[in-house]
Design a protein around this motif. Structure first.
Motif, PDB file in Angstrom:
ATOM      1  N   ALA A 198       1.647  -1.636  -0.383  1.00 11.98           N
ATOM      2  CA  ALA A 198      -0.178  -0.389  -0.289  1.00 11.98           C
ATOM      3  C   ALA A 198       1.351   1.012   0.171  1.00 11.98           C
ATOM      4  N   SER A 199       2.439   1.320   1.233  1.00  9.46           N
ATOM      5  CA  SER A 199       3.286   2.932   0.529  1.00  9.46           C
ATOM      6  C   SER A 199       3.447   2.303  -0.381  1.00  9.46           C
ATOM      7  N   CYS A 225       1.944   2.274  -3.661  1.00 10.17           N
ATOM      8  CA  CYS A 225       1.450   2.267  -3.897  1.00 10.17           C
ATOM      9  C   CYS A 225       0.735   3.559  -4.334  1.00 10.17           C
ATOM     10  N   SER A 226       1.577   4.125  -2.908  1.00 10.80           N
ATOM     11  CA  SER A 226       0.577   5.481  -2.568  1.00 10.80           C
ATOM     12  C   SER A 226       1.605   6.432  -2.651  1.00 10.80           C
ATOM     13  N   ASN A 227       2.935   6.203  -2.958  1.00  7.11           N
ATOM     14  CA  ASN A 227       3.932   6.530  -3.096  1.00  7.11           C
ATOM     15  C   ASN A 227       4.162   7.178  -4.787  1.00  7.11           C
ATOM     16  N   ARG A 234       1.853   7.101  -6.107  1.00  7.27           N
ATOM     17  CA  ARG A 234       0.451   7.884  -6.731  1.00  7.27           C
ATOM     18  C   ARG A 234       1.106   9.397  -6.748  1.00  7.27           C
ATOM     19  N   ALA A 235       1.702   9.010  -5.606  1.00  8.69           N
ATOM     20  CA  ALA A 235       2.413  10.856  -5.031  1.00  8.69           C
ATOM     21  C   ALA A 235       3.968  11.633  -6.228  1.00  8.69           C
ATOM     22  N   CYS A 244      -1.414  -0.980  -8.510  1.00 11.30           N
ATOM     23  CA  CYS A 244      -1.870   0.168  -8.175  1.00 11.30           C
ATOM     24  C   CYS A 244      -3.074   0.598  -9.008  1.00 11.30           C
TER      25      CYS A 244
END
Length: 94
Positions: A49-50, A52-54, A56-57, A87
């Motif tokens: 999850a982190s 995918c989050s990174n 996106r950022a 992701c």
């Protein structure tokens, strides 16, 4: 250790380049934030999850990273593309 760090940075760039965008400022683009994606890009592990989050950022920076000859081969790797797809991030067309 240096080889692992280089792979992580390269992996981060692969993921970044594989997504999209363009007009991001240099301050926002930080490929080291993609090191969390190294297992997915290098080994083909499922992205966290982190990761995918990174991704996106850092998405606005992907084309910038893709233009860097040092990262091009990582960005075009099948594992990088698979990570983006998993992701839910579109593969960029730079």
């Amino acid at each position: 250790m240096a080889k692992a760090v280089a792979m992580l940075v390269a992996l981060a760039l692969v993921v970044v380049a594989a997504t999209s965008a363009g007009g991001a400022s240099a301050q926002q683009c930080n490929p080291t934030q993609l090191a969390v994606c190294a297992p997915a890009v290098i080994n083909g592990s499922p992205p966290t999850a982190s990761c995918c989050s990174n991704l996106r950022a850092q998405e606005p920076c992907f084309c910038q990273y893709a233009c860097n000859p040092a990262y091009r081969s990582y960005i075009n790797s099948p594992n990088a593309r698979r990570t983006l797809t998993t992701c839910g991030i579109a593969i960029p067309n730079c």
